[in-house]
Motif scaffolding. Structure first.
Motif, PDB file in Angstrom:
ATOM      1  N   ALA A 189       0.809  -1.213   0.000  1.00 38.18           N
ATOM      2  CA  ALA A 189       0.000   0.000   0.000  1.00 38.18           C
ATOM      3  C   ALA A 189       0.848   1.271   0.000  1.00 38.18           C
ATOM      4  CB  ALA A 189      -0.934  -0.002   1.207  1.00 38.18           C
ATOM      5  N   GLU A 190       2.068   1.215   0.473  1.00 38.56           N
ATOM      6  CA  GLU A 190       2.912   2.392   0.578  1.00 38.56           C
ATOM      7  C   GLU A 190       3.740   2.603  -0.684  1.00 38.56           C
ATOM      8  OE1 GLU A 190       4.854   3.643   4.649  1.00 38.56           O
ATOM      9  OE2 GLU A 190       5.020   1.494   4.341  1.00 38.56           O
ATOM     10  N   PRO A 191       3.813   3.845  -1.142  1.00 36.28           N
ATOM     11  CA  PRO A 191       4.729   4.130  -2.264  1.00 36.28           C
ATOM     12  C   PRO A 191       6.172   3.892  -1.825  1.00 36.28           C
ATOM     13  CG  PRO A 191       3.194   5.960  -1.897  1.00 36.28           C
ATOM     14  CD  PRO A 191       3.038   5.008  -0.743  1.00 36.28           C
ATOM     15  N   PRO A 192       7.046   3.499  -2.743  1.00 32.33           N
ATOM     16  CA  PRO A 192       8.442   3.208  -2.390  1.00 32.33           C
ATOM     17  C   PRO A 192       9.140   4.363  -1.656  1.00 32.33           C
ATOM     18  CG  PRO A 192       8.004   2.456  -4.605  1.00 32.33           C
ATOM     19  CD  PRO A 192       6.770   3.200  -4.145  1.00 32.33           C
ATOM     20  N   ARG A 193       8.884   5.604  -2.050  1.00 27.87           N
ATOM     21  CA  ARG A 193       9.508   6.751  -1.370  1.00 27.87           C
ATOM     22  C   ARG A 193       9.119   6.787   0.100  1.00 27.87           C
ATOM     23  NH1 ARG A 193      11.384  11.056  -4.898  1.00 27.87           N
ATOM     24  NH2 ARG A 193      11.225  12.528  -3.191  1.00 27.87           N
ATOM     25  N   ASP A 194       7.858   6.472   0.393  1.00 28.46           N
ATOM     26  CA  ASP A 194       7.396   6.477   1.778  1.00 28.46           C
ATOM     27  C   ASP A 194       8.060   5.363   2.581  1.00 28.46           C
ATOM     28  OD1 ASP A 194       5.803   8.598   1.039  1.00 28.46           O
ATOM     29  OD2 ASP A 194       3.918   7.469   1.116  1.00 28.46           O
ATOM     30  N   VAL A 195       8.230   4.210   1.956  1.00 28.15           N
ATOM     31  CA  VAL A 195       8.906   3.083   2.620  1.00 28.15           C
ATOM     32  C   VAL A 195      10.350   3.468   2.922  1.00 28.15           C
ATOM     33  CG1 VAL A 195       9.697   0.698   2.348  1.00 28.15           C
ATOM     34  CG2 VAL A 195       7.407   1.355   1.571  1.00 28.15           C
ATOM     35  N   GLU A 196      11.026   4.070   1.931  1.00 27.63           N
ATOM     36  CA  GLU A 196      12.411   4.477   2.126  1.00 27.63           C
ATOM     37  C   GLU A 196      12.515   5.541   3.220  1.00 27.63           C
ATOM     38  OE1 GLU A 196      13.439   5.648  -1.823  1.00 27.63           O
ATOM     39  OE2 GLU A 196      13.828   3.589  -2.467  1.00 27.63           O
ATOM     40  N   TYR A 197      11.604   6.496   3.218  1.00 27.62           N
ATOM     41  CA  TYR A 197      11.603   7.543   4.238  1.00 27.62           C
ATOM     42  C   TYR A 197      11.442   6.922   5.633  1.00 27.62           C
ATOM     43  CZ  TYR A 197      10.358  11.719   6.846  1.00 27.62           C
ATOM     44  OH  TYR A 197      10.333  12.726   7.777  1.00 27.62           O
ATOM     45  N   ARG A 198      10.486   6.027   5.748  1.00 28.23           N
ATOM     46  CA  ARG A 198      10.231   5.378   7.040  1.00 28.23           C
ATOM     47  C   ARG A 198      11.464   4.588   7.508  1.00 28.23           C
ATOM     48  NH1 ARG A 198       7.988   0.540   7.621  1.00 28.23           N
ATOM     49  NH2 ARG A 198       6.986   0.637   5.603  1.00 28.23           N
ATOM     50  N   MET A 249      16.282  11.936   4.087  1.00 26.46           N
ATOM     51  CA  MET A 249      14.872  11.964   4.485  1.00 26.46           C
ATOM     52  C   MET A 249      14.192  13.224   3.959  1.00 26.46           C
ATOM     53  SD  MET A 249      15.135  10.484   8.357  1.00 26.46           S
ATOM     54  CE  MET A 249      13.377  10.680   8.694  1.00 26.46           C
ATOM     55  N   GLN A 250      14.907  14.330   4.018  1.00 24.77           N
ATOM     56  CA  GLN A 250      14.351  15.586   3.502  1.00 24.77           C
ATOM     57  C   GLN A 250      14.095  15.474   1.996  1.00 24.77           C
ATOM     58  OE1 GLN A 250      16.967  18.989   3.907  1.00 24.77           O
ATOM     59  NE2 GLN A 250      15.220  20.379   4.022  1.00 24.77           N
ATOM     60  N   ALA A 251      15.024  14.897   1.272  1.00 25.86           N
ATOM     61  CA  ALA A 251      14.848  14.718  -0.171  1.00 25.86           C
ATOM     62  C   ALA A 251      13.688  13.769  -0.464  1.00 25.86           C
ATOM     63  CB  ALA A 251      16.140  14.191  -0.790  1.00 25.86           C
ATOM     64  N   LEU A 252      13.574  12.704   0.306  1.00 25.85           N
ATOM     65  CA  LEU A 252      12.486  11.745   0.086  1.00 25.85           C
ATOM     66  C   LEU A 252      11.121  12.329   0.433  1.00 25.85           C
ATOM     67  CD1 LEU A 252      14.193   8.533   1.470  1.00 25.85           C
ATOM     68  CD2 LEU A 252      13.452   8.897  -0.895  1.00 25.85           C
ATOM     69  N   SER A 253      11.089  13.310   1.338  1.00 25.96           N
ATOM     70  CA  SER A 253       9.805  13.887   1.743  1.00 25.96           C
ATOM     71  C   SER A 253       9.259  14.864   0.707  1.00 25.96           C
ATOM     72  CB  SER A 253       9.930  14.587   3.099  1.00 25.96           C
ATOM     73  OG  SER A 253      10.702  15.762   2.982  1.00 25.96           O
ATOM     74  N   GLN A 254      10.103  15.309  -0.204  1.00 24.68           N
ATOM     75  CA  GLN A 254       9.658  16.236  -1.247  1.00 24.68           C
ATOM     76  C   GLN A 254       8.987  15.443  -2.360  1.00 24.68           C
ATOM     77  OE1 GLN A 254      13.115  18.454  -2.378  1.00 24.68           O
ATOM     78  NE2 GLN A 254      13.389  19.300  -0.349  1.00 24.68           N
TER      79      GLN A 254
END
Length: 123
Positions: A13-22, A110-115
């Motif tokens: 359910a989570e996009p890959p960017r969200d998984v990486e951020y987490r 994390m900052q880059a992934l949150s954008q």
């Protein structure tokens, strides 16, 4: 529902960017805890450094794969950062440096992934 079933459902359910951020968040919290642990708490310190190194090694491996769709310059930068993380981790393990640079680079990621990625311009 078992933990494994929940993790599989969450991953789908989570996009890959969200998984990486987490994941970066979890690893960075472990690094912060290790940096605050007594110098004699080798297990906490080594476990956090090892987890961080494995995260970055996995990213580098993914960036070196043929199917990776990131731009070549971004891929090269991630691979270079992974090599730096490995060297820096060794310095920290030997007590020759502290955790701050590793924590800072993870926070930057994390900052880059949150954008949110920019949408392609309309033709």
């Amino acid at each position: 529902m078992s933990l494994r079933a929940y993790q599989q459902a969450a991953t789908r359910a989570e996009p890959p960017r969200d998984v990486e951020y987490r994941l970066f968040g979890q690893v960075t919290r472990a690094l912060i805890a290790a940096s605050e642990a007594p110098a004699t708490d080798y297990a906490t310190r080594i476990d956090a450094l090892d987890w961080n190194r494995r995260l970055w090694s996995t990213l580098a491996l993914d960036c070196s794969s043929e199917g990776n769709q990131l731009p070549p310059q971004v891929r090269a930068s991630i691979i270079s950062l992974s090599l730096w993380v490995g060297r820096q981790s060794s310095l920290v393990m030997r007590g020759e440096d502290d955790f701050e640079a590793l924590i800072d680079i993870n926070r930057t990621m994390m900052q880059a992934l949150s954008q949110k990625p920019e949408a392609p311009a309309a033709a």
